[in-house]
Design an enzyme around this catalytic site. Structure first.
Site, PDB file in Angstrom:
ATOM      1  N   MET A  21       2.113   3.968  29.681  1.00 28.52           N
ATOM      2  CA  MET A  21       1.168   5.086  29.576  1.00 28.52           C
ATOM      3  C   MET A  21       0.108   4.971  30.675  1.00 28.52           C
ATOM      4  O   MET A  21      -0.943   5.613  30.596  1.00 28.52           O
ATOM      5  CB  MET A  21       0.519   5.102  28.193  1.00 28.52           C
ATOM      6  CG  MET A  21       1.564   5.298  27.086  1.00 28.52           C
ATOM      7  SD  MET A  21       0.918   6.080  25.613  1.00 28.52           S
ATOM      8  CE  MET A  21      -0.297   4.882  25.104  1.00 28.52           C
ATOM      9  N   GLY A  22       0.391   4.167  31.704  1.00 28.58           N
ATOM     10  CA  GLY A  22      -0.521   4.091  32.842  1.00 28.58           C
ATOM     11  C   GLY A  22      -1.738   3.222  32.592  1.00 28.58           C
ATOM     12  O   GLY A  22      -1.791   2.457  31.635  1.00 28.58           O
ATOM     13  N   HIS A  25      -2.145  -2.773  34.289  1.00 32.45           N
ATOM     14  CA  HIS A  25      -2.771  -4.089  34.426  1.00 32.45           C
ATOM     15  C   HIS A  25      -1.656  -5.115  34.612  1.00 32.45           C
ATOM     16  O   HIS A  25      -0.462  -4.761  34.635  1.00 32.45           O
ATOM     17  CB  HIS A  25      -3.657  -4.398  33.211  1.00 32.45           C
ATOM     18  CG  HIS A  25      -2.964  -4.183  31.894  1.00 32.45           C
ATOM     19  ND1 HIS A  25      -1.907  -4.964  31.483  1.00 32.45           N
ATOM     20  CD2 HIS A  25      -3.150  -3.256  30.916  1.00 32.45           C
ATOM     21  CE1 HIS A  25      -1.497  -4.538  30.291  1.00 32.45           C
ATOM     22  NE2 HIS A  25      -2.225  -3.499  29.935  1.00 32.45           N
ATOM     23  N   GLY A  27      -0.282  -7.141  32.678  1.00 34.67           N
ATOM     24  CA  GLY A  27       0.762  -7.144  31.635  1.00 34.67           C
ATOM     25  C   GLY A  27       1.905  -6.209  32.013  1.00 34.67           C
ATOM     26  O   GLY A  27       3.085  -6.573  31.944  1.00 34.67           O
ATOM     27  N   HIS A  28       1.545  -4.993  32.440  1.00 30.99           N
ATOM     28  CA  HIS A  28       2.572  -4.047  32.888  1.00 30.99           C
ATOM     29  C   HIS A  28       3.305  -4.609  34.111  1.00 30.99           C
ATOM     30  O   HIS A  28       4.527  -4.512  34.215  1.00 30.99           O
ATOM     31  CB  HIS A  28       1.928  -2.721  33.321  1.00 30.99           C
ATOM     32  CG  HIS A  28       1.207  -1.974  32.234  1.00 30.99           C
ATOM     33  ND1 HIS A  28      -0.150  -1.782  32.250  1.00 30.99           N
ATOM     34  CD2 HIS A  28       1.660  -1.355  31.115  1.00 30.99           C
ATOM     35  CE1 HIS A  28      -0.508  -1.060  31.191  1.00 30.99           C
ATOM     36  NE2 HIS A  28       0.564  -0.802  30.479  1.00 30.99           N
ATOM     37  N   GLN A  52       2.843  10.345  19.974  1.00 31.69           N
ATOM     38  CA  GLN A  52       2.694   9.043  19.314  1.00 31.69           C
ATOM     39  C   GLN A  52       1.256   8.752  18.905  1.00 31.69           C
ATOM     40  O   GLN A  52       0.961   7.670  18.414  1.00 31.69           O
ATOM     41  CB  GLN A  52       3.272   7.922  20.182  1.00 31.69           C
ATOM     42  CG  GLN A  52       2.486   7.615  21.441  1.00 31.69           C
ATOM     43  CD  GLN A  52       3.243   6.679  22.356  1.00 31.69           C
ATOM     44  OE1 GLN A  52       4.270   7.027  22.931  1.00 31.69           O
ATOM     45  NE2 GLN A  52       2.756   5.457  22.491  1.00 31.69           N
ATOM     46  N   ASP A 141       3.342  -5.674  22.009  1.00 27.79           N
ATOM     47  CA  ASP A 141       3.655  -4.630  21.026  1.00 27.79           C
ATOM     48  C   ASP A 141       4.975  -5.021  20.363  1.00 27.79           C
ATOM     49  O   ASP A 141       6.005  -4.383  20.561  1.00 27.79           O
ATOM     50  CB  ASP A 141       3.724  -3.274  21.726  1.00 27.79           C
ATOM     51  CG  ASP A 141       2.405  -2.955  22.409  1.00 27.79           C
ATOM     52  OD1 ASP A 141       1.431  -2.688  21.708  1.00 27.79           O
ATOM     53  OD2 ASP A 141       2.342  -3.021  23.662  1.00 27.79           O
TER      54      ASP A 141
HETATM   55  P1  AMP Z   1       1.489   0.909  27.362  1.00 24.88           P
HETATM   56  O1  AMP Z   1       1.128   1.434  28.706  1.00 24.88           O
HETATM   57  O2  AMP Z   1       0.334   0.326  26.608  1.00 24.88           O
HETATM   58  O3  AMP Z   1       2.324   1.871  26.549  1.00 24.88           O
HETATM   59  O4  AMP Z   1       2.440  -0.351  27.618  1.00 24.88           O
HETATM   60  C1  AMP Z   1       3.614  -0.241  28.377  1.00 24.88           C
HETATM   61  C2  AMP Z   1       4.401  -1.512  28.242  1.00 24.88           C
HETATM   62  O5  AMP Z   1       3.635  -2.627  28.711  1.00 24.88           O
HETATM   63  C3  AMP Z   1       4.790  -1.819  26.787  1.00 24.88           C
HETATM   64  O6  AMP Z   1       6.111  -2.344  26.752  1.00 24.88           O
HETATM   65  C4  AMP Z   1       3.767  -2.865  26.406  1.00 24.88           C
HETATM   66  O7  AMP Z   1       4.202  -3.724  25.380  1.00 24.88           O
HETATM   67  C5  AMP Z   1       3.606  -3.629  27.715  1.00 24.88           C
HETATM   68  N1  AMP Z   1       2.350  -4.360  27.734  1.00 24.88           N
HETATM   69  C6  AMP Z   1       1.109  -3.873  27.475  1.00 24.88           C
HETATM   70  N2  AMP Z   1       0.193  -4.869  27.527  1.00 24.88           N
HETATM   71  C7  AMP Z   1       0.866  -6.006  27.819  1.00 24.88           C
HETATM   72  C8  AMP Z   1       0.499  -7.374  27.994  1.00 24.88           C
HETATM   73  N3  AMP Z   1      -0.761  -7.788  27.891  1.00 24.88           N
HETATM   74  N4  AMP Z   1       1.477  -8.282  28.281  1.00 24.88           N
HETATM   75  C9  AMP Z   1       2.766  -7.892  28.386  1.00 24.88           C
HETATM   76  N5  AMP Z   1       3.179  -6.609  28.235  1.00 24.88           N
HETATM   77  C10 AMP Z   1       2.255  -5.681  27.951  1.00 24.88           C
END
Ligand code: AMP
Length: 274
Positions: A21-22, A25, A27-28, A52, A141
């Protein structure tokens, strides 16, 4: 995007896909680096999916910075950025949805009714459009990862789902786009999430096998901090996400905590077998 993916398939290229969802960071980026390594082509989507979010959630406030995202994506070697508009994704009201009952009735499913149906439906649409061979999800998640894995198995989708570990800030806070909502004081309190996971893991290492004892210790640690309120703290079977009586198999300790205007999640797998 659809015809581009088909061309890639015709050329014999393997597509790695990271849906996001942009407001990217580290993690992404960790998911993208792995996808980059494993595949010929890296496709990333940035789409804040309205279906969602619940009516009182943060859809309208969700942070966005497509310019910064684009430069991070360039650095990580992303080949294709897919950023559809809401109208492109949902030109008409979607009549067909994908649900994974059972797994989605628990944990975040309780306080976010409809959330996972929104996720599974949009991920399905994104899979159909980008046609990945492999798709990468963060274990931060964890429930989402299990739900997607189950959907792919149940519907015989020819996509490998890969889950990768949570990336944390140096002080332990799990990286999240929603951390942007935290004030300095709320952020300080929020460190108790990762700290309490460590305490839980030490309790298990010292022989604790009672899930209720772990849940109440973790709740106590979190509730002792200002600005936090507990949505849930649960120890469940790591596969089925069902309650367990004893820590005699891999178990997930999952938390969802309100910190100011943010709802934060974190988790750890206890009693890992590998
Ligand atoms: P989101 O943009 O929050 O929908 O996340 C996109 C993807 O990045 C999802 O698969 C999340 O689980 C993953 N994600 C978000 N935060 C982290 C993190 N801190 N470490 C690893 N993966 C992450």
């Amino acid at each position: 995007m659809h015809s581009h993916s088909s061309r890639l398939h015709d050329q014999g290229d393997r597509i790695g896909f990271v849906p996001t969802m942009g407001y990217l960071h580290e993690g992404h980026l960790s998911l993208m680096r792995q996808a980059r390594k494993d595949n010929h082509v890296l496709v990333v989507s940035v789409f804040v999916n309205p279906t969602q979010f619940g009516p009182n959630e943060d859809y309208d406030a969700y942070p966005m910075d497509l310019e910064k995202d684009t430069s991070m994506l360039r650095e990580v070697g992303c080949d294709v950025l897919f950023t559809p508009s809401t109208e492109e994704m949902y030109p008409v009201r979607v009549a067909t949805t994908v649900s994974v009952p059972g797994l989605t009735d628990r944990l975040c499913g309780v306080s976010r009714p409809g959330h996972f149906d929104g996720v599974t439906t949009v991920v399905n649409k994104l899979f159909n459009i980008t046609r990945p061979h492999r798709a990468y999800f963060g274990l931060k998640d964890y429930q989402q990862y299990r739900v997607i894995k189950r959907m792919v198995t149940d519907l015989d989708m020819d996509i490998e789902i890969i889950g990768l570990p949570t990336v944390r800030e140096p002080d332990g806070l799990a990286m999240s786009s929603r951390n942007a909502y935290l004030s300095a004081k709320e952020r300080e309190s929020a460190l108790s999430l990762s700290r309490s996971l460590e305490v839980a893991s030490e309790m298990v290492a010292s022989g604790e096998r009672n899930p209720a004892a772990i849940e109440s210790r973790v709740k106590e640690l979190i509730e002792s901090q200002p600005f936090l309120s507990v949505d849930y703290v649960s120890v469940v079977d790591a596969e089925e996400l069902t309650p367990i009586r004893s820590l005699d198999r891999p178990a997930l300790l999952a938390l969802a905590i309100h910190a100011g205007g943010a709802r934060l999640v974190d988790n750890i797998v206890l009693c890992k077998t590998d």
